[in-house]
Write a protein that holds these residues in place. Structure first.
Motif, PDB file in Angstrom:
ATOM      1  N   LEU A  47       1.457  -0.761  -0.330  1.00  0.00           N
ATOM      2  CA  LEU A  47       0.387   0.099   0.136  1.00  0.00           C
ATOM      3  C   LEU A  47       0.783   1.221  -0.211  1.00  0.00           C
ATOM      4  N   GLU A  48       2.055   1.069   0.648  1.00  0.00           N
ATOM      5  CA  GLU A  48       2.816   2.222   0.739  1.00  0.00           C
ATOM      6  C   GLU A  48       3.294   3.068  -0.520  1.00  0.00           C
ATOM      7  N   VAL A  49       3.423   1.760  -1.558  1.00  0.00           N
ATOM      8  CA  VAL A  49       4.106   2.264  -2.750  1.00  0.00           C
ATOM      9  C   VAL A  49       3.577   2.963  -3.271  1.00  0.00           C
ATOM     10  N   LYS A  50       4.454   3.797  -4.137  1.00  0.00           N
ATOM     11  CA  LYS A  50       3.494   5.012  -5.011  1.00  0.00           C
ATOM     12  C   LYS A  50       3.526   4.292  -6.182  1.00  0.00           C
ATOM     13  N   GLN A  51       2.833   4.182  -6.943  1.00  0.00           N
ATOM     14  CA  GLN A  51       2.537   3.334  -7.847  1.00  0.00           C
ATOM     15  C   GLN A  51       2.592   3.842  -8.993  1.00  0.00           C
ATOM     16  N   GLU A  52       2.816   5.700  -8.917  1.00  0.00           N
ATOM     17  CA  GLU A  52       3.668   6.212 -10.569  1.00  0.00           C
ATOM     18  C   GLU A  52       4.944   5.969 -10.514  1.00  0.00           C
ATOM     19  N   PHE A  53       5.943   5.857  -9.215  1.00  0.00           N
ATOM     20  CA  PHE A  53       6.755   5.814  -9.020  1.00  0.00           C
ATOM     21  C   PHE A  53       7.125   4.074 -10.161  1.00  0.00           C
ATOM     22  N   PHE A  54       6.425   3.270  -9.497  1.00  0.00           N
ATOM     23  CA  PHE A  54       6.431   2.054  -9.409  1.00  0.00           C
ATOM     24  C   PHE A  54       6.866   2.088 -10.951  1.00  0.00           C
ATOM     25  N   TRP A  59      10.457  -1.403 -15.552  1.00  0.00           N
ATOM     26  CA  TRP A  59      11.820  -2.453 -15.949  1.00  0.00           C
ATOM     27  C   TRP A  59      12.840  -2.645 -15.997  1.00  0.00           C
ATOM     28  N   THR A  60      13.756  -0.886 -14.457  1.00  0.00           N
ATOM     29  CA  THR A  60      14.385  -1.252 -14.207  1.00  0.00           C
ATOM     30  C   THR A  60      14.316  -1.734 -12.947  1.00  0.00           C
ATOM     31  N   ILE A  61      13.069  -1.941 -12.317  1.00  0.00           N
ATOM     32  CA  ILE A  61      13.179  -3.166 -10.980  1.00  0.00           C
ATOM     33  C   ILE A  61      13.152  -4.339 -11.193  1.00  0.00           C
ATOM     34  N   LEU A  62      12.319  -4.600 -12.300  1.00  0.00           N
ATOM     35  CA  LEU A  62      12.089  -5.891 -13.103  1.00  0.00           C
ATOM     36  C   LEU A  62      14.009  -6.854 -13.295  1.00  0.00           C
ATOM     37  N   ASN A  63      14.171  -5.727 -13.913  1.00  0.00           N
ATOM     38  CA  ASN A  63      15.542  -6.201 -14.080  1.00  0.00           C
ATOM     39  C   ASN A  63      16.820  -5.659 -12.978  1.00  0.00           C
ATOM     40  N   LEU A  64      16.655  -5.082 -11.703  1.00  0.00           N
ATOM     41  CA  LEU A  64      17.879  -4.915 -10.987  1.00  0.00           C
ATOM     42  C   LEU A  64      17.039  -6.549 -10.079  1.00  0.00           C
ATOM     43  N   SER A 122      15.829   9.559  -0.939  1.00  0.00           N
ATOM     44  CA  SER A 122      15.311   9.871  -1.988  1.00  0.00           C
ATOM     45  C   SER A 122      14.646   8.768  -3.318  1.00  0.00           C
ATOM     46  N   HIS A 123      13.675   9.078  -4.052  1.00  0.00           N
ATOM     47  CA  HIS A 123      12.997   7.990  -4.569  1.00  0.00           C
ATOM     48  C   HIS A 123      13.336   8.560  -6.232  1.00  0.00           C
ATOM     49  N   THR A 124      14.259   9.347  -6.291  1.00  0.00           N
ATOM     50  CA  THR A 124      13.708  10.042  -7.890  1.00  0.00           C
ATOM     51  C   THR A 124      15.421  10.116  -8.229  1.00  0.00           C
ATOM     52  N   SER A 125      16.516  10.147  -7.415  1.00  0.00           N
ATOM     53  CA  SER A 125      17.713   9.688  -7.007  1.00  0.00           C
ATOM     54  C   SER A 125      18.505   8.914  -7.179  1.00  0.00           C
TER      55      SER A 125
END
Length: 125
Positions: A47-54, A59-64, A122-125
């Motif tokens: 629930l805490e995951v921000k869907q926009e960032f996810f 693809w980066t998440i899956l690759n890593l 930070s989530h974006t850095s």
């Protein structure tokens, strides 16, 4: 602090200083953990995951997640197998080295994420 107190109680119980009822009270039940305590933790994390960032970084998440863990498993297994053959650590065969590598590689990203969260990275850095 609570863990230290519980540990002292258990240690003294082995010497007969505390009744068996106290040990039953603080005994760790794996079924309770996996069936009652863990699911809400995982659900809350989802629930805490921000869907926009996810969605933006899927693809980066899956690759890593897959390639990074696979590569890390192979590297750790190779190092463990090689050091075991050299006699520097307890010798293991190839399968045992791969199992150990997969175990360490799968838990390491979880630890890194926990450290990042505690440092408020930070989530974006």
């Amino acid at each position: 602090v609570i863990g230290m107190v519980a540990g002292a109680i258990v240690k003294n119980t082995k010497n007969g200083l505390v009744s068996r009822g106290v040990v039953n009270l603080i005994d760790f039940d794996t079924n309770l953990f996996f069936l009652v305590l863990l699911p809400p933790i995982i659900f809350n994390s989802g629930l805490e995951v921000k869907q926009e960032f996810f969605k933006r970084n899927i693809w980066t998440i899956l690759n890593l997640a897959f390639m990074g863990t696979f590569f890390s498993t192979i590297v750790v297994a190779f190092i463990m197998y090689t050091l075991g053959r050299a006699g520097w650590i307890y010798g293991t065969d190839k399968l045992e080295s791969l199992v150990f590598g997969s175990l360490i590689s799968a838990t390491d990203p979880v630890t890194v994420l926990a450290v990042f969260q505690s440092l408020k990275v930070s989530h974006t850095s």
